[in-house]
Design an enzyme around this catalytic site. Structure first.
Site, mmCIF file in Angstrom:
data_model
loop_
_atom_site.group_PDB
_atom_site.id
_atom_site.type_symbol
_atom_site.label_atom_id
_atom_site.label_comp_id
_atom_site.label_asym_id
_atom_site.label_seq_id
_atom_site.Cartn_x
_atom_site.Cartn_y
_atom_site.Cartn_z
ATOM 1 N N ARG A 176 14.821 95.122 31.628
ATOM 2 C CA ARG A 176 14.943 94.164 30.525
ATOM 3 C C ARG A 176 16.362 93.634 30.462
ATOM 4 O O ARG A 176 17.328 94.379 30.643
ATOM 5 C CB ARG A 176 14.568 94.846 29.200
ATOM 6 C CG ARG A 176 14.277 93.898 28.083
ATOM 7 C CD ARG A 176 13.530 94.584 26.943
ATOM 8 N NE ARG A 176 14.282 95.674 26.351
ATOM 9 C CZ ARG A 176 13.984 96.963 26.462
ATOM 10 N NH1 ARG A 176 12.965 97.331 27.151
ATOM 11 N NH2 ARG A 176 14.703 97.887 25.895
ATOM 12 N N SER B 143 8.416 91.593 25.710
ATOM 13 C CA SER B 143 7.755 92.324 24.626
ATOM 14 C C SER B 143 8.092 91.692 23.272
ATOM 15 O O SER B 143 7.825 90.536 23.047
ATOM 16 C CB SER B 143 8.117 93.810 24.679
ATOM 17 O OG SER B 143 7.368 94.536 23.742
ATOM 18 N N HIS B 144 8.730 92.470 22.381
ATOM 19 C CA HIS B 144 9.035 91.989 21.029
ATOM 20 C C HIS B 144 10.485 91.533 20.898
ATOM 21 O O HIS B 144 10.936 91.240 19.793
ATOM 22 C CB HIS B 144 8.770 93.108 20.018
ATOM 23 C CG HIS B 144 9.589 94.321 20.297
ATOM 24 N ND1 HIS B 144 9.222 95.254 21.246
ATOM 25 C CD2 HIS B 144 10.771 94.748 19.799
ATOM 26 C CE1 HIS B 144 10.148 96.210 21.290
ATOM 27 N NE2 HIS B 144 11.090 95.916 20.426
ATOM 28 N N LYS C 166 7.479 95.056 33.277
ATOM 29 C CA LYS C 166 6.776 96.334 33.131
ATOM 30 C C LYS C 166 5.937 96.508 34.393
ATOM 31 O O LYS C 166 5.158 95.607 34.743
ATOM 32 C CB LYS C 166 5.895 96.342 31.879
ATOM 33 C CG LYS C 166 6.694 96.355 30.575
ATOM 34 C CD LYS C 166 5.783 96.409 29.353
ATOM 35 C CE LYS C 166 6.612 96.472 28.063
ATOM 36 N NZ LYS C 166 5.750 96.461 26.857
ATOM 37 N N ASP D 153 2.197 92.738 18.808
ATOM 38 C CA ASP D 153 3.570 92.459 19.215
ATOM 39 C C ASP D 153 3.566 91.370 20.293
ATOM 40 O O ASP D 153 2.506 90.834 20.652
ATOM 41 C CB ASP D 153 4.275 93.737 19.678
ATOM 42 C CG ASP D 153 3.782 94.246 21.021
ATOM 43 O OD1 ASP D 153 2.615 93.990 21.371
ATOM 44 O OD2 ASP D 153 4.562 94.906 21.739
ATOM 45 N N ASP E 72 3.786 91.110 23.471
ATOM 46 C CA ASP E 72 3.017 91.173 24.725
ATOM 47 C C ASP E 72 1.661 91.851 24.571
ATOM 48 O O ASP E 72 0.973 92.105 25.552
ATOM 49 C CB ASP E 72 3.829 91.821 25.848
ATOM 50 C CG ASP E 72 4.101 93.305 25.644
ATOM 51 O OD1 ASP E 72 4.158 93.750 24.482
ATOM 52 O OD2 ASP E 72 4.271 94.020 26.650
ATOM 53 N N ASP F 254 0.595 94.869 23.551
ATOM 54 C CA ASP F 254 0.260 96.278 23.814
ATOM 55 C C ASP F 254 0.422 97.169 22.584
ATOM 56 O O ASP F 254 0.180 98.366 22.646
ATOM 57 C CB ASP F 254 1.031 96.849 25.013
ATOM 58 C CG ASP F 254 2.539 96.803 24.868
ATOM 59 O OD1 ASP F 254 3.045 96.473 23.771
ATOM 60 O OD2 ASP F 254 3.240 97.082 25.866
ATOM 61 N N ARG F 255 0.798 96.563 21.415
ATOM 62 C CA ARG F 255 0.919 97.343 20.181
ATOM 63 C C ARG F 255 0.155 96.652 19.058
ATOM 64 O O ARG F 255 0.074 95.437 19.008
ATOM 65 C CB ARG F 255 2.393 97.509 19.792
ATOM 66 C CG ARG F 255 3.167 98.377 20.763
ATOM 67 C CD ARG F 255 4.554 98.716 20.262
ATOM 68 N NE ARG F 255 5.428 97.559 20.201
ATOM 69 C CZ ARG F 255 6.122 97.183 19.129
ATOM 70 N NH1 ARG F 255 6.038 97.865 17.999
ATOM 71 N NH2 ARG F 255 6.902 96.126 19.166
ATOM 72 N N HIS G 287 2.093 102.039 20.282
ATOM 73 C CA HIS G 287 1.330 102.127 21.533
ATOM 74 C C HIS G 287 0.211 103.166 21.348
ATOM 75 O O HIS G 287 0.484 104.332 21.066
ATOM 76 C CB HIS G 287 2.237 102.568 22.692
ATOM 77 C CG HIS G 287 3.302 101.577 23.038
ATOM 78 N ND1 HIS G 287 3.099 100.538 23.910
ATOM 79 C CD2 HIS G 287 4.589 101.467 22.626
ATOM 80 C CE1 HIS G 287 4.209 99.828 24.019
ATOM 81 N NE2 HIS G 287 5.128 100.363 23.249
#
Length: 465
Positions: free
Chosen positions: A20, A108-109, A118, A244, A246, A248-249, A331
């Site tokens: 990242r 992501s966020h 990832k 979020d 992407d 995944d949450r 997650h």
């Protein structure tokens, strides 16, 4: 790619769980091409022929995708580009397309100027030492250079993903829900998915927009759920869910505006899974409520506390064969009826499957055990000092009335009426602190005990409580 180009890669890109950085500052196209070449080389070593590549909705996604694909293909490894998809759809594609390997280009966020990678290789999430091995490979210029580049193909997995979930998850009745995607990539799939499951859907910020013009796509923070709470107040939607950046949450909000944090979501999921897999082990991270373990035991399961970090939890799930795992960050990992990766969209579907059996879903959620608790508090330290500070705490601290001191990830002290946690962040130079208790007086007492212990090992600490 020259050795000189490789040597300019910023080591700070390689975080504990992913790669990242800030686009064009340290996450350059040159750096991403080099990482692609290192990943492709690793794939060649492990006998993997193809890698799936997906991206979230960030504006920098297309150029980073091109650079990553070029790097991977330079090793002779094939690339299958599945376009703009949520991270869990990339993970799904590694199963559906049979590659076992894939990369999601996602920030992501994080704010719009960030992006990252990832990665899954040969069925395992890459993190920690695996990511450092890529960095070292680039530094040594130990890269496979194929005479003929790998093929570039495209595929669309969205229908297969949709059909896999709608074929598995069945709602007992139609529900009316509100969905807030925060302009993240989940917006491209979530409304379609939940309508296909039989829901009436009110959409909030489901247009994918990499500038995130409305609010930050991170449901872990209450301020990002205020629009959803207001929507539930004004409409006849019975539940709100949020994702979020992407996908995944999962975030969950009840009709009366209560936020159901992920550790409480996990209690409900555990009940559902344990009804079908009696006696199973359920995994949760050290930041979760004490009530998680108690609920798992109460429903006949075996609680297993583990280290924080989605890659670490995923690896533990694979090692143990547990049907379910979750962590406080949001997650949630279903191995039961699913693949074991973290998927906010699938978790949302499973949530509605359970709640559609109830006449008042919000009452069920609000009745989940709760406690007085703090959000994650941050004690800022110098670079690297956070690890040394927590190690000293482990060695030297004496906690009053502690029932148990758990040191699998930092220091978690269990009291008769609550817990306190101090753990070093793996991504920033902070010590993460969290406290929970049966009531406010107990919470204050536990915090005072931690304050005394922390100041004993770092007298100049500027404590956030």
């Amino acid at each position: 790619m020259t050795a000189h180009a490789a040597s300019t890669i910023d080591p700070a890109l390689f975080k504990a769980y992913d790669i990242r950085g800030v686009v064009d500052r340290n996450l350059t196209t040159e750096a991403v091409r080099a990482i692609g070449a290192a990943l492709g080389s690793q794939a060649v070593d492990q006998g993997m022929a193809s890698i799936v590549v997906g991206r979230d909705g960030r504006l920098s996604g297309p150029k980073l995708r091109d650079a990553l694909s070029d790097g991977i293909r330079s090793t002779g490894t094939h690339v299958i580009d599945i376009g703009m998809v949520a991270t869990p759809m990339l993970y799904f594609a590694t199963y559906h397309l049979g590659t076992q390997s894939g990369v999601e280009i996602t920030g992501s966020h994080n704010p719009p100027e960030y992006n990252g990678l990832k990665m899954v290789l040969a069925g395992d999430a890459m993190y920690g030492d695996g990511l450092q091995a890529l960095r070292e490979r680039i530094a040594r210029n130990d890269l496979v250079r194929a005479a003929v580049p790998g093929r570039l193909e495209t595929a669309d997995v969205s229908q297969a993903y949709l059909q896999r979930i709608t074929g598995d998850v069945k709602l007992a009745r139609p529900m009316k829900i509100a969905i807030d995607c925060g302009n993240g990539v989940a917006g491209a799939m979530a409304p379609t998915l939940f309508r296909a499951l039989g829901c009436e859907v009110i959409e909030l910020f489901c247009e994918v927009d990499g500038t995130f013009p409305n609010h930050h796509p991170d449901p872990a923070h209450p301020e990002n759920l205020q629009d959803l709470i207001e929507c539930l107040r004004k409409t006849d939607a019975e539940l709100g869910i949020a994702f979020d950046g992407d996908g995944d949450r999962l975030g969950v909000v009840t009709k009366d505006g209560q936020i159901i944090y992920p550790d409480r979501q996990l209690m409900l999921f555990a009940r559902g899974v344990l009804a079908e897999v009696p006696g199973a082990q359920i995994i949760f991270d050290v930041k979760c409520s004490r009530h998680v373990a108690a609920q798992i035991r109460a429903h006949g399961g075996q609680p297993l506390m583990w280290r924080t970090g989605h890659s670490l939890i995923k690896a533990k799930l694979k090692e143990t064969g547990a049907p379910l795992a979750g962590e406080m960050s949001g997650h949630i990992f279903f191995k039961h009826r699913w693949y074991g990766f973290d998927d906010g969209l699938y978790a949302g579907a499973r949530l509605l499957e359970l709640l559609s059996r109830e006449s008042d879903p919000s009452a069920v959620l609000n009745a989940l055990p709760n406690a007085s608790s703090t959000p994650e508090l941050q004690l800022k330290t110098a670079e690297g000092e956070n690890f040394a500070l927590v190690e000293r705490l482990k060695r030297e601290a004496k906690f009053t009335d502690a029932r148990e001191v758990i040191t699998i990830d930092g220091v978690r002290v269990e009291y008769a009426d609550g817990f306190g946690l101090a753990r070093p962040s793996n991504t920033t130079p902070i010590v993460v602190l969290r406290f929970e208790a049966d009531n406010d007086a107990a919470l204050a007492r536990i915090q005072a005990d931690f304050k005394r212990a922390l100041l004993a090992v770092k007298p100049d600490a500027k404590l956030p409580f």
